[in-house]
Design an enzyme around this catalytic site. Structure first.
Site, mmCIF file in Angstrom:
data_model
loop_
_atom_site.group_PDB
_atom_site.id
_atom_site.type_symbol
_atom_site.label_atom_id
_atom_site.label_comp_id
_atom_site.label_asym_id
_atom_site.label_seq_id
_atom_site.Cartn_x
_atom_site.Cartn_y
_atom_site.Cartn_z
ATOM 1 N N GLU A 375 0.858 -1.195 0.000
ATOM 2 C CA GLU A 375 0.000 0.000 0.000
ATOM 3 C C GLU A 375 0.884 1.232 0.000
ATOM 4 O OE1 GLU A 375 -3.161 0.520 2.926
ATOM 5 O OE2 GLU A 375 -3.568 -1.636 2.888
HETATM 6 P P1 P53 Z 1 -7.945 5.737 4.338
HETATM 7 C C1 P53 Z 1 -5.368 4.830 8.674
HETATM 8 C C2 P53 Z 1 -6.666 4.608 9.062
HETATM 9 C C3 P53 Z 1 -7.315 3.484 8.637
HETATM 10 C C4 P53 Z 1 -6.652 2.575 7.853
HETATM 11 O O1 P53 Z 1 -6.582 4.925 4.529
HETATM 12 C C5 P53 Z 1 -5.357 2.790 7.467
HETATM 13 C C6 P53 Z 1 -4.723 3.947 7.844
HETATM 14 C C7 P53 Z 1 -3.363 4.284 7.381
HETATM 15 O O2 P53 Z 1 -2.345 3.681 8.022
HETATM 16 O O3 P53 Z 1 -4.698 1.860 6.772
HETATM 17 C C8 P53 Z 1 -4.765 1.540 5.411
HETATM 18 O O4 P53 Z 1 -8.851 4.858 3.583
HETATM 19 C C9 P53 Z 1 -5.695 0.395 5.182
HETATM 20 C C10 P53 Z 1 -6.673 0.616 4.083
HETATM 21 C C11 P53 Z 1 -7.007 2.083 3.979
HETATM 22 C C12 P53 Z 1 -5.749 2.854 3.651
HETATM 23 O O5 P53 Z 1 -4.817 2.689 4.686
HETATM 24 O O6 P53 Z 1 -8.408 6.033 5.712
HETATM 25 O O7 P53 Z 1 -5.038 -0.839 5.032
HETATM 26 O O8 P53 Z 1 -7.773 -0.211 4.309
HETATM 27 O O9 P53 Z 1 -8.017 2.359 3.087
HETATM 28 C C13 P53 Z 1 -5.946 4.327 3.437
HETATM 29 O O10 P53 Z 1 -7.609 6.959 3.580
#
Ligand code: P53
Length: 476
Positions: A375
């Site tokens: 990611e």
């Molecule tokens: P979003 C923060 C909060 C929630 C999930 O985040 C997160 C993070 C970042 O470390 O982790 C990952 O969608 C996760 C995904 C997520 C992505 O970050 O809040 O593995 O599911 O969508 C991005 O912008």
């Protein structure tokens, strides 16, 4: 021609997760996942991440996950668009409640499995290696109600039953597996990470670390099972990574930064080395945490370590021991101090390509196992202009900086299997539940309230990434 830093078989691709992508939340026998009771950020999502009971009682009329971007019915078009970009791999997760609706049934839901048969078969047909996350933030709601999720040791067997079904069914089709998405996030978003409700609990750290122990044992036993079913399987752990810098050379800040990094490394230390790190005894003592273990746990952890280390990287972090330092980036639940040397996005996330190179070197030095960047990306608002054009040069510039840095890390000697940027097609944000925070190369016509045609459009970054893959990372 410039020589590529990337090996010829480098797995370029993109990443998704069932709970943010598929929709069809009650179709073909699927049970509810805990995300299916979460509204978006404007309707209290943040609070419910820590107090799920309140969410369960709530009667909202709009839950973003219910329809999401409807990959369930549009997988064919989406996978073809990814193949058009030249993807060598596609990261997806398998929705647990689609296969075991309550989480602990004896037999799987065949209709749910048939959906993944279709997706995986098409990936293979299109030349994309499936990379499957077994559990990505979607503990079945039934397990939350019945046993407060991973707080209960019985979850290990439930997870192993689920894993066994997947390993057997896809043993000749899927080689790369991740046991848990961002396993360290259980400390920060306990509902998403562990299906945990911490409301009214005296020592939340006790519950979180006990639940983490259950996941670590489950991960080790799944790794064991996987290798028995197919010795060629490659099993990875997954860390929400990002090096923590000290705010100043003050030794107290340096120590604070190391301590923050260990919060995450703790999990990977167990999954990769096979035992609890030496610093954990003192950490647990200070927090009043006692981990209950079964007699077999120590040997199971030691004997079944992961084959590779995957991680997400969005930005570096900044730590200070000074309580006066409160200028944080408001990105999401994972707060960090604001680094004055970095650019900040609309959502408060900071861009730090060199931080990715540092992170990769640090992780590789620590574990000496192949890495996989699963990611990375920039959440931003996009504007559709005349002729359905989306000029997302901000995304291109973020990704270009990060991919270049990844290439440098590989040139530094780090072994890296591949790169799947987050949300290769727009999907629902995990943190905020919004659609407007987009990461994709492919635009999806849908807004925060669920309006839109769900049509797919190619952004400028689509053509840019196609070129990156075609030139194996030479043209950035
Ligand atoms: P979003 C923060 C909060 C929630 C999930 O985040 C997160 C993070 C970042 O470390 O982790 C990952 O969608 C996760 C995904 C997520 C992505 O970050 O809040 O593995 O599911 O969508 C991005 O912008």
């Amino acid at each position: 021609m410039t020589k590529s830093n990337f090996p010829d078989n480098f797995l370029w691709g993109g990443a998704t997760a069932a709970n943010q992508f598929e929709g069809a939340y009650d179709v073909d026998g699927k049970g509810l996942s805990l995300v299916d009771i979460l509204p978006d950020a404007h309707h209290g999502r943040w609070d419910y991440l820590f107090n799920a009971k309140a969410a369960m009682k709530m009667e909202e009329d709009f839950y973003p996950s219910h329809e999401s971007v409807d990959f369930y019915h549009r997988y064919e078009e989406d996978l073809r668009l990814m193949a058009e970009m030249g993807f060598k791999t596609f990261r997806m997760s398998i929705s647990w409640p689609r296969i075991f609706p309550q989480g602990d049934e004896k037999e799987p839901n065949e209709k749910g499995l048939q959906f993944y048969d279709r997706v995986i078969d098409l990936c293979i047909e299109l030349g994309m290696e499936p990379l499957v996350t077994i559990n990505h933030f979607d503990t079945p709601l039934g397990m939350l109600k019945k046993m407060n999720g991973w707080a209960d040791r019985r979850m290990i067997d439930n997870y192993l039953n689920f894993s066994r079904v997947l390993f057997m069914r896809y043993k000749d089709k899927v080689k790369y597996w991740l046991t848990f998405n961002e396993i360290n996030m259980i400390l920060h978003i306990p509902l998403l990470g562990g299906g945990l409700d911490l409301e009214g609990i005296d020592n939340p750290e006790q519950v979180k670390y006990q639940a983490a122990h259950h996941q670590l044992v489950a991960s080790a036993l799944a790794t064991k099972m996987a290798h028995e079913i197919n010795p060629d399987f490659q099993i990875g752990c997954m860390l929400a990574a990002g090096v923590t810098y000290p705010n100043t050379p003050n030794p107290k800040d340096v120590f604070e930064a190391m301590t923050k990094d260990r919060e995450g490394y703790f999990f990977i230390d167990v999954q990769s080395r096979g035992y609890y790190p030496s610093y954990s005894a003192r950490l647990f003592k200070d927090m009043g945490v006692t981990i209950e273990m079964a007699d077999t746990d120590v040997a199971d952890l030691l004997g079944n370590t992961v084959d590779f280390i995957s991680f997400s990287y969005y930005s570096s972090r900044l730590a200070s021991a000074d309580p006066e330092m409160t200028d944080t980036t408001a990105a999401n639940v994972f707060e960090s101090l604001k680094n004055p040397y970095l650019k900040t996005s609309e959502w408060g996330w900071q861009t730090d390509g060199l931080g990715l190179r540092t992170t990769m070197n640090q992780i590789y030095d620590r574990y000496q196992k192949p890495l996989f960047v699963v990611e990375n990306g920039l959440g931003a608002k996009d504007i559709v202009e005349d002729g359905d054009k989306i000029h997302d040069e901000y995304r291109i510039s973020y990704l270009s900086e990060n991919i270049q840095a990844m290439g440098e890390a590989i040139a530094d000697g780090v072994v890296c299997l591949g790169y799947t940027s987050w949300g290769c097609i727009d999907l629902i944000s995990a943190g905020s539940g919004e659609m407007a925070k987009r990461y994709g190369y492919i635009y999806v016509d849908r807004d925060n309230d669920g309006n839109g045609t769900l049509n797919r459009l190619r952004k400028d970054s689509f053509y840019w990434y196609q070129d990156v893959i075609k030139t194996n990372g030479v043209e950035l």
